[in-house]
Write an enzyme that holds these catalytic residues in place. Structure first.
Site, PDB file in Angstrom:
ATOM      1  N   GLY A 165       5.313  11.438 -21.710  1.00  0.00           N
ATOM      2  CA  GLY A 165       6.290  11.115 -20.677  1.00  0.00           C
ATOM      3  C   GLY A 165       6.386   9.664 -20.295  1.00  0.00           C
ATOM      4  N   GLY A 200       4.778  12.528 -15.001  1.00  0.00           N
ATOM      5  CA  GLY A 200       5.448  12.151 -16.234  1.00  0.00           C
ATOM      6  C   GLY A 200       6.951  12.045 -16.074  1.00  0.00           C
ATOM      7  CG  ASP A 201       9.362  12.787 -19.573  1.00  0.00           C
ATOM      8  OD1 ASP A 201       8.210  13.249 -19.699  1.00  0.00           O
ATOM      9  OD2 ASP A 201      10.338  13.215 -20.214  1.00  0.00           O
ATOM     10  CB  THR A 246       9.229  18.145 -24.890  1.00  0.00           C
ATOM     11  OG1 THR A 246       7.842  18.445 -25.097  1.00  0.00           O
ATOM     12  CG2 THR A 246       9.959  18.254 -26.220  1.00  0.00           C
ATOM     13  N   GLY A 247       7.371  15.418 -24.617  1.00  0.00           N
ATOM     14  CA  GLY A 247       6.531  14.459 -25.326  1.00  0.00           C
ATOM     15  C   GLY A 247       5.756  13.605 -24.355  1.00  0.00           C
ATOM     16  CB  THR A 286       7.824  19.675 -21.577  1.00  0.00           C
ATOM     17  OG1 THR A 286       6.878  18.622 -21.436  1.00  0.00           O
ATOM     18  CG2 THR A 286       8.795  19.616 -20.413  1.00  0.00           C
TER      19      THR A 286
END
Length: 315
Positions: free
Chosen positions: A230, A206-207, A227-228, A176
């Site tokens: 989500g 995602g987030d 980031t990761g 991200t």
């Protein structure tokens, strides 16, 4: 108190150091530096935090080295579905798009949603049509595709077939880009953009476009871009959780950010990271993976970029 500050990330899905040549690492770090320069130029002349984070993210969306815009991940059907959001800490105004397939710079699409004011989040073909109606640049799918993302999709499909998806590297899975800023007027802003994770289900969101999860900004408290994985950022409402810890428990931005990334999310055994800036200009960039593309600059004009543990001056 720092007059202004900017922090960026290019995702916590950073590869092992031997996976890329030194020239390729340097190119990625150079684009991080260019993103910092773009945002810094806005802040240094007294511009708004929201314009600074947008400027920084656009540079990373245009770079092939990060999972957003040109170079975004491919879903299970080999299609790019793009998500982005932006938030103004002064007014709590926010805009986001998800599942877009043609917006050249998704963060500009998200900003257009914010400025239009009728909605916070537009999805799929409607987001693309909205962007085109506002005169924003649109592209065919091929524009977003790079050989690196094709290889990552093939690798994830192979993992899925072998039942080893859990063992995939962070670089094979996701990434991200994002930016957070404090401007000279004391206002905060955050922006995040992504292609999601490689081999994601069609329609998965995602987030990154979810306000309060992957993106959050509130004047007097902090601005966050994550980031990761989500799904866990959504479940933990990570951006708002950090702001709440700071507002209600009195934690500083570094303590609150580390608590969420290194403790709350650690139990799920997922890669996660974020950049954050507090109302006093302090910066935090915790991550629990081998590395995270990141960088920051304050009114002192000292640029810092990093991919793994070592932090370097830029240029």
């Amino acid at each position: 108190m720092t007059k202004f500050a900017l922090a960026i990330h290019g995702g916590c899905g950073v590869m092992a150091k031997l996976d890329l040549s030194e020239a390729e690492w340097n190119a990625a770090r150079r684009d991080l530096g260019r993103a910092l320069e773009a945002g810094y130029a806005v802040l240094e002349r007294g511009g708004r935090a929201i314009d600074a984070v947008q400027a920084a993210v656009v540079v990373m969306e245009d770079s092939p080295h990060f999972n957003a815009g040109h170079g975004a991940a491919l879903n299970e059907n080999g299609i790019h579905e793009l998500d982005a959001s932006i938030m103004d800490g002064e007014t709590l105004a926010a805009g986001a798009i998800c599942g877009a397939r043609h917006i050249r710079n998704p963060i500009i699409g998200a900003r257009a949603v914010l400025e239009h004011g009728d909605a916070v989040l537009l999805a799929g073909p409607a987001a693309d049509r909205f962007a085109e109606s506002k005169g924003l640049a649109v592209e065919e799918q091929a524009y977003f595709t790079t050989e690196k993302r094709k290889r990552a999709l093939a690798a994830m499909k192979a993992h899925a077939a072998a039942g080893t998806a859990f063992a995939a590297s962070e670089a094979e899975k996701h990434g991200t880009v994002g930016a957070v800023a404090l401007d000279q007027h004391g206002h905060l802003a955050a922006a995040t953009s992504t292609g999601g994770y490689n081999n994601k289900p069609e329609g998965r969101v995602g987030d990154s476009p979810i306000i309060g999860a992957g993106t959050y900004a509130r004047d007097g408290v902090c601005a966050i871009s994550g980031t990761g994985k989500g799904e866990f950022f959504i479940r933990h409402v990570v951006g708002h959780e950090i702001a709440a810890r700071m507002a209600y428990l009195g934690e500083d931005v570094e303590t609150a950010s580390a608590k969420v990334i290194m403790e709350d999310l650690k139990i799920h055994n997922i890669g996660a990271g974020l950049v954050a800036v507090g109302a006093d200009g302090s910066v935090a960039a915790p991550y629990n993976t081998d590395g995270m593309f990141r960088g920051w600059v304050t009114d002192a004009g000292e640029f810092r970029v990093a991919s793994h543990a070592e932090v370097m001056s830029y240029p």
